[in-house]
Design an enzyme around this catalytic site. Structure first.
Site, PDB file in Angstrom:
ATOM      1  N   HIS A   1      -9.090  -3.714  -1.566  1.00  0.00           N
ATOM      2  CA  HIS A   1      -9.431  -5.007  -2.186  1.00  0.00           C
ATOM      3  C   HIS A   1     -10.603  -5.697  -1.484  1.00  0.00           C
ATOM      4  O   HIS A   1     -11.039  -6.760  -1.932  1.00  0.00           O
ATOM      5  CB  HIS A   1      -8.223  -5.950  -2.172  1.00  0.00           C
ATOM      6  CG  HIS A   1      -7.074  -5.471  -3.011  1.00  0.00           C
ATOM      7  ND1 HIS A   1      -7.228  -5.134  -4.333  1.00  0.00           N
ATOM      8  CD2 HIS A   1      -5.757  -5.258  -2.709  1.00  0.00           C
ATOM      9  CE1 HIS A   1      -6.048  -4.748  -4.822  1.00  0.00           C
ATOM     10  NE2 HIS A   1      -5.140  -4.798  -3.857  1.00  0.00           N
TER      11      HIS A   1
ATOM     12  N   ASP B   1      -3.315   3.537  -6.082  1.00  0.00           N
ATOM     13  CA  ASP B   1      -2.512   2.368  -5.699  1.00  0.00           C
ATOM     14  C   ASP B   1      -2.071   1.613  -6.961  1.00  0.00           C
ATOM     15  O   ASP B   1      -2.750   1.649  -7.996  1.00  0.00           O
ATOM     16  CB  ASP B   1      -3.381   1.464  -4.811  1.00  0.00           C
ATOM     17  CG  ASP B   1      -2.625   0.326  -4.157  1.00  0.00           C
ATOM     18  OD1 ASP B   1      -2.290   0.444  -2.962  1.00  0.00           O
ATOM     19  OD2 ASP B   1      -2.370  -0.698  -4.844  1.00  0.00           O
TER      20      ASP B   1
ATOM     21  N   HIS C   1      -2.283  -1.435  -7.496  1.00  0.00           N
ATOM     22  CA  HIS C   1      -3.262  -2.476  -7.806  1.00  0.00           C
ATOM     23  C   HIS C   1      -4.661  -1.874  -7.987  1.00  0.00           C
ATOM     24  O   HIS C   1      -5.022  -0.925  -7.286  1.00  0.00           O
ATOM     25  CB  HIS C   1      -3.316  -3.510  -6.673  1.00  0.00           C
ATOM     26  CG  HIS C   1      -1.990  -4.136  -6.364  1.00  0.00           C
ATOM     27  ND1 HIS C   1      -1.166  -3.647  -5.369  1.00  0.00           N
ATOM     28  CD2 HIS C   1      -1.358  -5.188  -6.909  1.00  0.00           C
ATOM     29  CE1 HIS C   1      -0.062  -4.395  -5.319  1.00  0.00           C
ATOM     30  NE2 HIS C   1      -0.154  -5.331  -6.240  1.00  0.00           N
TER      31      HIS C   1
ATOM     32  N   ASP D   1       2.503   1.967  -3.733  1.00  0.00           N
ATOM     33  CA  ASP D   1       3.237   0.835  -4.299  1.00  0.00           C
ATOM     34  C   ASP D   1       3.445   0.933  -5.810  1.00  0.00           C
ATOM     35  O   ASP D   1       4.051   0.041  -6.405  1.00  0.00           O
ATOM     36  CB  ASP D   1       2.593  -0.510  -3.918  1.00  0.00           C
ATOM     37  CG  ASP D   1       1.083  -0.513  -3.995  1.00  0.00           C
ATOM     38  OD1 ASP D   1       0.496   0.499  -4.437  1.00  0.00           O
ATOM     39  OD2 ASP D   1       0.475  -1.530  -3.614  1.00  0.00           O
TER      40      ASP D   1
HETATM   41 ZN   LIG Z   1      -1.435  -2.175  -3.851  1.00  0.00          ZN
END
Ligand SMILES: [Zn+2]
Length: 347
Positions: A159, A194, A196, A283
């Site tokens: 991120h 991931d 996200h 995740d």
């Molecule tokens: Zn994540």
């Protein structure tokens, strides 16, 4: 046996709280995550090494000097103006084209994208060590001819953009590893699995055609990071056609994820990547506290198997994946599946 990298310095950072749904909550990106993942590395029998210190240059190849200076100095500056234990922003600029602020609160809002990336006195040390772990794994593949290596990065990185932290991430380990690989290989792909979207990684390489970025993630219409990760984001300028997002409906499980993975691997094949970085978040697990997707431990084994069929050198860089009863198992299954199909024996 596959080499794995990890430094104890990566355990020093411990962000305390962030804001979720208007409430202060404990940050789930805890040092214990790394201990759990290290346990899986031991169970797998991987050859675990501490990274050597490659210095700041490989990190500065991705991140602005001003941002790197901020991460190293902001905690002291924040204390000087009576700031609390952790640096957390309270204002953000509309854009970052104006003068660089002098006050620590202005700098914090400039470089910290949300409340989930507080800076404490140990943050830089752990983020730096996490980046060194990624560099060591990339160099093991690049310079020593290994087919694969695993970087147990923590804190994670995907991120973080060139000058903005976010989502528990400060330095973009996957991007740093990819840039290291680019010193030898003409075409590098970063595949982010991931939960996200890898918004920082996408942003860093958005206008480049030499590093293809691909991400499979929960649909950002309904999920963090909200503003990036949509299918129509395809890259810009030279990079047009070299960014591929596959947002998945919330709750999607193994079958949907594996279909998306097939499409991503076909893109990497078309690109004729010379080396690949896997941004290995765990995740998407059905047991993960973030609860966005429902991949099973067996699903992670299948994901690993499919990625293991890539014929080019592949660096695994740990991203997210939070404490749950299957966190260790998911890494174990992924690497077992990956090792089972990797075409060349790992050195
Ligand atoms: Zn994540």
């Amino acid at each position: 046996m596959m080499h794995a990298y990890f430094s104890d310095d990566q355990l020093r950072h411990h962000g305390k709280t962030f804001i979720v749904a208007g409430e202060k909550k404990p940050i789930p990106e805890v040092p214990e995550r790394a201990e759990i993942l290290r346990g899986a590395v031991g169970r797998l029998g991987l050859d675990l090494h501490a990274p050597s210190d490659a210095g700041l240059a490989p990190i500065a190849a991705i991140h602005d000097a001003q941002y790197l200076n901020f991460l190293q100095t902001i905690h002291d500056e924040w204390q000087d103006v009576g700031g609390a234990e952790q640096v957390i922003p309270n204002i953000h600029p509309f854009d970052r084209t104006g003068p660089y602020p002098r006050h620590p609160a202005g700098k914090a809002g400039f470089h910290l994208g949300d409340t989930s990336c507080p800076v404490s006195p140990t943050t830089w040390h752990s983020a730096y060590a996490s980046a060194q772990t990624a560099i060591a794994a990339a160099r093991h593949v690049r310079d020593q001819g290994a087919k694969t290596a695993y970087a147990l990065c923590r804190p994670p990185g995907h991120h973080a953009s060139g000058n903005i932290a976010g989502g528990f991430c400060y330095l973009n380990n996957s991007a740093i590893a990819a840039e290291e690989l680019r010193r030898k290989y003409d075409r590098v792909a970063i595949l982010d699995v991931d939960l996200h979207h890898g918004n920082g990684t996408q942003h860093i390489f958005y206008d480049r055609s030499d590093v293809m970025t691909l991400s499979i993630h929960a649909d950002p219409m309904d999920f963090y990071p909200f503003y990036w990760g949509h299918a129509e984001e395809a890259g810009a300028q030279d990079g047009l056609g070299f960014n591929h997002n596959q947002p998945l409906p919330l709750g999607s499980g193994d079958a949907v994820f594996l279909d998306a993975l097939d499409r991503a691997l076909a893109r990497i094949d078309d690109f004729a990547a010379d080396a690949v970085v896997i941004a290995l978040g765990l995740d998407a697990s059905r047991d993960d506290p973030f609860g966005g997707l429902t991949v099973s431990p067996d699903g992670f084994a299948r994901i690993g198997e499919k990625i293991g069929t890539l014929s080019c050198p592949t660096v695994l860089v740990q991203e997210g994946g939070y404490v749950s009863e299957t966190l260790a198992e998911n890494l174990y299954q992924f690497i077992s599946g990956f090792g089972a199909t990797t075409k060349t024996n790992p050195i």
